[in-house]
Design an enzyme around this catalytic site. Structure first.
Site, PDB file in Angstrom:
ATOM      1  N   ASN A 144       0.855  -1.286   0.225  1.00  0.00           N
ATOM      2  CA  ASN A 144      -0.125   0.094   0.014  1.00  0.00           C
ATOM      3  C   ASN A 144       0.949   1.155   0.075  1.00  0.00           C
ATOM      4  O   ASN A 144       2.135   1.124   0.456  1.00  0.00           O
ATOM      5  CB  ASN A 144      -0.744  -0.050   1.287  1.00  0.00           C
ATOM      6  CG  ASN A 144      -1.814   1.146   1.223  1.00  0.00           C
ATOM      7  OD1 ASN A 144      -2.458   1.480   0.293  1.00  0.00           O
ATOM      8  ND2 ASN A 144      -2.070   1.899   2.679  1.00  0.00           N
ATOM      9  N   HIS A 178       0.675   5.173   1.591  1.00  0.00           N
ATOM     10  CA  HIS A 178      -0.047   6.187   2.339  1.00  0.00           C
ATOM     11  C   HIS A 178       0.682   7.673   2.355  1.00  0.00           C
ATOM     12  O   HIS A 178       1.931   7.594   2.184  1.00  0.00           O
ATOM     13  CB  HIS A 178       0.161   5.531   3.676  1.00  0.00           C
ATOM     14  CG  HIS A 178      -0.762   6.220   4.730  1.00  0.00           C
ATOM     15  ND1 HIS A 178      -1.910   6.310   4.936  1.00  0.00           N
ATOM     16  CD2 HIS A 178      -0.248   7.217   5.680  1.00  0.00           C
ATOM     17  CE1 HIS A 178      -2.314   7.349   5.916  1.00  0.00           C
ATOM     18  NE2 HIS A 178      -1.305   8.047   6.266  1.00  0.00           N
ATOM     19  N   ASP A 180      -2.154   0.588   8.235  1.00  0.00           N
ATOM     20  CA  ASP A 180      -0.885   1.373   8.027  1.00  0.00           C
ATOM     21  C   ASP A 180       0.056   1.096   9.025  1.00  0.00           C
ATOM     22  O   ASP A 180       0.964   1.664   9.402  1.00  0.00           O
ATOM     23  CB  ASP A 180      -1.061   2.991   8.109  1.00  0.00           C
ATOM     24  CG  ASP A 180      -2.143   3.423   7.052  1.00  0.00           C
ATOM     25  OD1 ASP A 180      -2.247   2.953   5.865  1.00  0.00           O
ATOM     26  OD2 ASP A 180      -2.832   4.396   7.449  1.00  0.00           O
ATOM     27  N   GLU A 214       4.498  10.314  -4.751  1.00  0.00           N
ATOM     28  CA  GLU A 214       3.706   8.972  -4.893  1.00  0.00           C
ATOM     29  C   GLU A 214       3.910   8.418  -6.577  1.00  0.00           C
ATOM     30  O   GLU A 214       4.338   7.066  -6.451  1.00  0.00           O
ATOM     31  CB  GLU A 214       2.301   9.050  -4.452  1.00  0.00           C
ATOM     32  CG  GLU A 214       1.976   9.312  -3.132  1.00  0.00           C
ATOM     33  CD  GLU A 214       0.286   9.222  -2.716  1.00  0.00           C
ATOM     34  OE1 GLU A 214      -0.271   8.228  -3.260  1.00  0.00           O
ATOM     35  OE2 GLU A 214       0.012  10.200  -1.969  1.00  0.00           O
TER      36      GLU A 214
END
Length: 213
Positions: free
Chosen positions: A115, A117, A158, A187
């Site tokens: 993932n 974040h 997270d 990102e």
């Protein structure tokens, strides 16, 4: 995943999980088209039929499916359906791209779900920290740097081991929207960089210590 090596001719098979606009999915599709990523997106799984990101999958001829979280009576049953779809697509790695629903990671996908974040974990993360809320919290706290974190996913928001981070300065006149836009720019570079490292077999996982060569 340790030691798995892929190439442009033998790409890493990836399933992408989305819940909304699909901007991360779009970025990955563009990187693949530019021959900058040794991955093949074999499935897009959305937690809602309303996710605009599904259109990016359609436009790129990528199979997609909706696992509507609202139709499941437990996190366990929802998670089972999500990972069943990923198994059916023979995904080597699962990439969360704005996926906002909690899932439980089955044993066969341990260390195979990642993932990104929009903060420097462990700051401004966890349940309830998503989207503009993350950036507003950073501004309210008065931090001088923010950024993004790519991490493995475990059964807590997270919380999984950090793979890579990229920082940016917080500017005096930033609001949440401006900070979000600048974090998203990094990102769009960091996530593909990490995915390419996974594809090339340059990531070593030892508990919470991850080395990316």
């Amino acid at each position: 995943m340790n030691g798995s090596t892929h190439s442009a001719e033998n790409p890493l098979r990836v399933a992408v999980l989305i819940s909304g606009g699909g901007t991360t999915l779009r970025n990955l599709i563009e990187k693949i088209a530019a021959d900058q990523l040794w991955i093949k997106i074999t499935m897009v799984v959305s937690s809602t039929a309303k996710a605009k990101g599904l259109q990016y999958a359609t436009d790129a001829d990528i199979p997609s499916t909706v696992v509507d979280w609202s139709t499941y009576d437990s996190t366990e049953s929802f998670s089972t359906a999500v990972f069943d779809a990923c198994r059916a697509a023979q995904a080597d790695l699962i990439v969360m791209g704005g996926f906002l629903k909690h899932v439980l990671i089955p044993d066969d996908f341990e260390n195979r779900v990642i993932n990104i974040h929009p903060s420097l974990v462990p700051s401004f993360c966890g349940a309830g920290f998503y989207g503009a809320k993350v950036h507003q919290a950073a501004l309210d706290y008065g931090v001088k740097v923010s950024g993004c974190t790519v991490h493995l996913v475990d059964n807590h928001y997270d919380h999984g081991p950090v793979v890579a981070q990229q920082s940016i300065p917080v500017l005096p006149d930033d609001d949440a929207a401006a900070l979000a836009a600048r974090v998203f720019e990094v990102e769009c570079e960091l996530y593909p960089h990490v995915l390419q490292a996974f594809a090339a077999g340059r990531v070593t996982i030892d508990g919470r210590k991850i080395t990316m060569r």
